[in-house]
Design an enzyme around this catalytic site. Structure first.
Site: not given
Ligand code: IMP
Ligand code: MG
Length: 187
Positions: A55, A115, A143
């Site tokens: 979302k 992230d 990030k």
């Molecule tokens: P990744 O797979 O680690 O890149 O994470 C991506 C998903 O994790 C994003 O689309 C967010 O839904 C969630 N996410 C990652 N970092 C944050 C944060 O700092 N705040 C809130 N949601 C996060």
């Protein structure tokens, strides 16, 4: 005075879990206008399918779409990679798939934050396998230093430090998504 008081969200001003405002609403909106111009120029003469990742990307898709001066279609996917904690589970699962056929479409995946890059790497591979004409990524927030090499993000709004942030679509256990700015969440 809490830095949140520069925003119009009064209920959030007294929330002790909200820290520094990293990106004010006006800063986010002017960056989106800038991204919209670049995307409109890059895809000139074509139409674009924006794939929002639910979302979190909902607000970003809505604002970005209005900043793009081209015919745009929308579709949405929901994936789960996080539970109600702030740590990645390392598992990406499609909870809601696209409605549209991607054959010959120029697809732009719209993500609010990258992230580890796990979610996005998975999504890019998944959508590329569906005969799209092109698949690119637009991420509002990236990030610092967390992504695996090989993940190609064509459009990036802001590079932020590796802290947990909320607001502008980003949540912690479904809270804070409607804040118009992005703030650090203090555990
Ligand atoms: P990744 O797979 O680690 O890149 O994470 C991506 C998903 O994790 C994003 O689309 C967010 O839904 C969630 N996410 C990652 N970092 C944050 C944060 O700092 N705040 C809130 N949601 C996060
Ligand atoms: Mg997301």
């Amino acid at each position: 005075m809490n830095s949140n008081s520069t925003s119009s969200s009064s209920w959030a001003d007294s929330d002790p879990s909200l820290g520094e405002v990293l990106l004010q609403a006006s800063v986010i909106q002017s960056k989106i206008r800038e991204l919209g111009k670049i995307i409109s120029r890059d895809y000139a003469g074509r139409s674009l399918l924006l794939v929002g990742v639910l979302k979190g990307a909902l607000l970003f898709v809505a604002d970005l779409a209005r900043a793009i001066d081209l015919p745009v279609e929308f579709d949405f996917m929901a994936v789960s990679s996080y539970g109600v904690t702030t740590k990645t589970s390392g598992v990406v699962r499609i909870v809601k798939d696209l409605d549209m056929d991607l054959t010959d479409k120029d697809v732009l995946i719209v993500e609010e934050i990258v992230d580890s890059g796990l979610t996005l790497s998975y999504l890019v591979r998944n959508l590329q396998a569906r005969n799209a004409r092109s698949v690119q990524v637009c991420a509002l927030l990236v990030k610092e230093g967390m992504q695996p090499s090989g993940l190609d993000i064509a459009y990036t709004g802001f590079v932020i430090p590796p802290v947990f942030v909320v607001g502008y679509g980003l949540d912690l256990a479904e809270k804070y998504r409607n804040l118009p700015y992005v703030a650090v969440h203090i555990e």
